[in-house]
Design an enzyme around this catalytic site. Structure first.
Site, PDB file in Angstrom:
ATOM      1  N   ASP A 150      36.270  60.963  28.887  1.00  0.00           N
ATOM      2  CA  ASP A 150      36.425  62.326  28.685  1.00  0.00           C
ATOM      3  C   ASP A 150      35.480  62.614  27.918  1.00  0.00           C
ATOM      4  O   ASP A 150      34.326  62.253  26.608  1.00  0.00           O
ATOM      5  CB  ASP A 150      37.568  63.393  28.250  1.00  0.00           C
ATOM      6  CG  ASP A 150      38.500  62.817  28.896  1.00  0.00           C
ATOM      7  OD1 ASP A 150      38.502  63.083  30.364  1.00  0.00           O
ATOM      8  OD2 ASP A 150      39.787  63.076  29.192  1.00  0.00           O
ATOM      9  N   ARG A 151      34.315  63.737  28.099  1.00  0.00           N
ATOM     10  CA  ARG A 151      33.329  64.073  26.642  1.00  0.00           C
ATOM     11  C   ARG A 151      33.565  63.860  25.315  1.00  0.00           C
ATOM     12  O   ARG A 151      32.965  63.151  24.422  1.00  0.00           O
ATOM     13  CB  ARG A 151      32.695  65.744  27.104  1.00  0.00           C
ATOM     14  CG  ARG A 151      31.978  65.788  26.334  1.00  0.00           C
ATOM     15  CD  ARG A 151      31.575  67.852  26.279  1.00  0.00           C
ATOM     16  NE  ARG A 151      30.415  67.659  25.586  1.00  0.00           N
ATOM     17  CZ  ARG A 151      29.678  69.218  25.319  1.00  0.00           C
ATOM     18  NH1 ARG A 151      30.256  69.647  26.416  1.00  0.00           N
ATOM     19  NH2 ARG A 151      28.838  69.475  24.611  1.00  0.00           N
TER      20      ARG A 151
END
Length: 327
Positions: free
Chosen positions: A134-135
């Site tokens: 995820d970011r």
């Protein structure tokens, strides 16, 4: 959105692959990312059975050349490199691959700016990307330089021979080391979220305490499956939340935290060509130390997160208490 009426009976991924003349791997990603509707309902399963006369609608992701090039003004630490794979330590708040909604440079664009040769199984936009973080998640990530390496690493993800251990700062410590074995699916109230749902995809995680001291809680997590947001969803299901993870229920009452405090710490894999077992460790980021240093000095922290000790914590995890969906 494009659409057509199916003239065939069969699996959704097979029918779309024939219709679009595209590999089933790419079609499978399209389906899993909610870009396909059958009779006006989103279908996330490549194996969904399509009937003759069913209406199939789909959104094609933008090709790399259709996405505006972004300036690459950052660097990424390389943990390992050879002719087949590249292992990097992804910084927090860096998106892995381009998408129409992403307005800044991504890891894929950084890789291309360095002129790396990358696999093409997942198309140009996701060149080299076997698995994602995820970011907001930092840490170790493997990249495939060719399609043979990509296929081999993907197979390890599928058969669970690729080992992944994460570190997370949580709002509460665990009552005990625990296995969470609960299916994960789409959250019906919020399309940005996943949730524990009956009928979701099978998911299994193990969690153990590393540091538990007066509000500073460091947890390690081992993934047995790789569902989107799996660690975050499974922790939330036992009323534990990762610092900075406002999407899954963290209530920030003190200082501003600008990312989800989750770090991919250890990655174990079998080299796709040599067959050797390899282990990679991504050093704990500075923002973790800043929180942990309020209670411990750096030497003590490093003793607690010794990779050998952290990995060994899961040797007997099959004997831990197991939390399952009870619906």
């Amino acid at each position: 959105m494009n659409e057509f009426i199916s003239s065939r009976l069969g699996r959704l991924d097979q029918i779309l692959s024939l219709e679009l003349k595209t590999s089933r791997n790419q079609i499978s990603e399209l389906i899993k990312n909610s870009n396909v509707l059958v009779n006006d309902k989103i279908s996330n399963k490549p194996s969904f059975k399509v009937l003759v006369g069913d209406k199939i609608c789909f959104n094609l992701p933008k090709r790399a050349e259709e996405i505006v090039d972004q300036k690459v003004d950052f660097d990424v630490e390389i943990l390992y490199e050879d002719d087949d794979i590249l292992v990097v330590n992804k910084p927090a708040n860096l998106v892995v691959h381009p998408a129409p909604s992403v307005k800044e440079a991504t890891l894929v664009e950084w890789l291309k700016s360095k002129n790396y040769t990358l696999s093409t199984i997942n198309a140009d936009v996701r060149a080299g990307i076997v698995h994602r973080l995820d970011r907001g998640t930092s840490g170790v990530l493997a990249v495939a330089k060719n399609n043979a390496a990509h296929a081999a690493l993907s197979a390890q993800l599928a058969d669970k021979s690729m080992g992944r251990i994460y570190l997370a700062l949580s709002d509460l410590s665990l009552k005990e080391n625990i296995i969470v074995e609960k299916p994960i699916g789409r959250n019906e109230q919020n399309r940005l979220k996943k949730a524990v749902v009956s009928g979701g995809r099978y998911a299994k995680s193990a969690f153990a305490n590393i540091i538990d001291d007066d509000g500073v809680n460091l947890v390690c997590a081992k993934l047995f499956t790789g569902r989107t947001h799996q660690i975050r969803v499974h922790l939330a299901s036992i009323n534990r939340h990762i610092l900075g993870d406002n999407l899954y229920g963290f209530k920030n009452k003190i200082a501003k935290i600008n990312r989800v405090m989750l770090h991919a710490y250890i990655l174990n894999l079998i080299h796709p060509k040599s067959g050797k077992k390899l282990e990679f460790v991504a050093a704990l980021p500075q923002d973790f130390y800043e929180i942990l240093n309020t209670k411990f000095n750096e030497e003590t922290i490093n003793e607690k997160i010794n990779p050998k000790f952290v990995g060994a914590m899961f040797d007997d995890c099959d004997q831990w208490v197991c939390s399952k969906l009870t619906k």
